[in-house]
Motif scaffolding. Structure first.
Motif: not given
Length: 548
Positions: A285, A265, A30, A32, A263, A279-283, A28
């Motif tokens: 930034q 914003r 992340h 981070t 990626s 909803v904003e994609p998790p990637y 997985s």
């Protein structure tokens, strides 16, 4: 030996782990760390790490993907820009069947009306230098919106055109608004796709745009025959208004200096309207620092012209431009030739353009698959020659100087150019003899040849545009703009003289001459095949020295 990459843990602990051959392990990922680097979680790598002794190694970043959008989203965006790009071809081809009706309505000669085609091609060639340069500087999305605004206003005026002067001027402005969509669209494709995907996406994009070439004359014939030629422009106002709404809703900014690899914003005009309510994609930034946007200066608009001093690029542009000019001459002369030989009205003339339009779609789709196959084969051969493992990924931003991208893209050019030349020569002879053209069903022969001419010419355009994009990394819109300048400049000259050529020489000798011109230009592609890679490597070296 297993290839190892180190990665900081997702938590705030001080542990470091070795990620060992994750191909067989489920991992997985992340994003981070502050830089947004993808790291594998401890839980995911533990099963694979148990096979070897744990080791502490220095922290290094995993290579970022060229673009984070999944392939399905990329195809959707190419579909959006493809629909936006319909208007360059649609505005031109919807107009052809009504040339005679316009001449009668405005009380001018057919030669005078043909000037509006020439002016359209001239502006179509020049205006992308403005729009393309701006889109490579301030962004794709705002320039799409600005150019569509110009296009809509021009069509409103054209729908009211009281005289030939207004028609001539605002046809030019119409071209200025629509032509930009092609160069900006190619810029978007370069933003989101690495070279391994680029050929297929450019061909897919071109096939969507070419649908307008198939349907445009039919729509133009129906509208002009039923409601008069001004209804054509009313239709274009309605359709383009719907498309600009689609762009505002769905198309995000893709320019890499603003959006990165997708990626970063987005805010303000760069953010699509639909993204404000989903909803904003998790990637996603924020950028590490404020985006430094280039200033728009005179140099911004001169920059694309510098591409004309590069030998390999110029050779590609000239060969593609000659083919474009000949295809434009075939298309623009269809109305007069088919009306005089077969006695067609506006509606039937519109239908006569269908094989040409269908050929553009088939040629683009076919060569896209061929380019993808050729690139994969060349990539495998390159890895074998350099003793690289099959899993090795070639750089996605800048093609290696010793990678044979020229030969990869031009591999299918010989048979495509040959079929184009033979079809062009045969087309003229199919319309030359009145005893043949008077036979029932003979019209099928020149229509089939038009299909082949359109298919082969548009296959060449896709090969040409993909290679030019490969040779100009980071300048997707500008490289397309300079391509348009050469193509449309040569096309405008050809269209201006094609009627005179046919009148003085007859269709047989006129189109045979055009076919022979194609043959004489073929050595340009051969020169690029043998020396293009060397010139590209020298350009890359010069650029590296300047950046140092």
């Amino acid at each position: 030996m297993h290839k190892q990459n180190s990665c900081k843990p997702a938590t705030g602990t001080s542990h470091q782990v070795t990620v060992t051959d994750l191909s067989g392990a489920r991992s997985s990922l992340h994003a981070t760390n502050p830089a947004g680097v993808l790291c594998a979680s401890l839980d995911a790598v533990a099963p694979a790490a148990q096979a070897e002794e744990m080791a502490t190694v220095p922290y290094t970043e995993l290579e970022q993907p060229y673009h984070v959008f999944p392939k399905g989203l990329k195809k959707f965006l190419v579909g959006v820009i493809g629909v936006a790009g319909l208007f360059s071809g649609l505005s031109s081809n919807i107009y052809f069947p009504s040339l005679d009706a316009i001449a009668k309505d405005l009380n001018v000669s057919i030669d005078a009306v043909s000037l509006t085609i020439t002016s359209y091609l001239v502006i179509q060639g020049v205006s992308p230098l403005l729009w393309g340069s701006l889109s490579d500087t301030v962004g794709r999305r705002p320039i799409y919106i600005a150019s569509f605004t110009v296009y809509i206003i021009s069509n409103i005026v054209l729908s009211l055109s009281p005289n030939f002067t207004i028609l001539l001027i605002f046809r030019g402005l119409q071209a200025a608004g629509s032509a930009s969509t092609v160069s900006i669209g190619n810029g978007v494709i370069q933003d989101i796709s690495p070279p391994s995907e680029r050929g297929a996406f450019i061909s897919f994009y071109q096939a969507i745009r070419n649908f307008s070439i198939a349907i445009g004359p039919v729509l133009g014939g129906v509208l002009a025959n039923t409601f008069g030629f001004r209804s054509i422009f009313i239709f274009l106002v309605i359709l383009s208004s719907l498309v600009i709404i689609m762009v505002i809703l769905f198309l995000p900014e893709t320019l890499r200096s603003i959006a990165g690899n997708g990626s970063l914003r987005l805010t303000g005009i760069y953010k699509p309207l639909v993204a404000r309510f989903t909803v904003e994609p998790p990637y996603m930034q924020d950028p590490d620092e404020a985006v430094q946007r280039k200033k728009v200066t005179v140099i911004t608009f001169i920059e694309p012209l510098k591409l004309l001093v590069e030998k390999d690029i110029v050779l590609n542009l000239l060969f593609g431009g000659v083919v474009y000019a000949i295809w434009s001459m075939v298309t623009s002369s269809t109305t007069g030739l088919f009306k005089s030989r077969f006695g067609l009205n506006e509606l039937l003339l519109g239908l006569a353009f269908l094989p040409n339009g269908c050929g553009t779609i088939v040629g683009s789709a076919m060569v896209g698959k061929l380019m993808t196959r050729d690139y994969k084969a060349a990539e495998v051969a390159y890895k074998i020659a350099h003793n690289l493992p099959p899993s090795h990924k070639l750089p996605t931003k800048n093609i290696p100087a010793d990678f044979p991208i020229e030969q990869t893209r031009l591999r299918n050019l010989p048979w495509i150019a040959s079929l184009f030349s033979v079809s062009t020569a045969a087309y003229g002879f199919s319309l030359a003899d009145p005893t043949l053209t008077s036979k029932p069903g003979w019209i099928v022969v020149p229509l089939v040849l038009q299909f082949l001419i359109a298919a082969m010419s548009n296959a060449i355009f896709a090969l040409n545009q993909t290679l030019v994009s490969d040779l100009c990394p980071g300048k997707g819109a500008s490289s397309t703009a300079i391509n348009n300048l050469v193509r449309c400049g040569l096309g405008a000259v050809g269209v201006a003289f094609v009627e005179t050529m046919i009148t003085n020489l007859g269709p047989a000798w006129a189109f045979l001459g055009l076919a022979l011109i194609t043959v004489t230009m073929t050595p340009l592609a051969a020169v690029n095949w043998f020396w293009g890679q060397r010139w590209r490597a020298a350009r890359t070296e010069r650029k590296a020295k300047i950046e140092e």
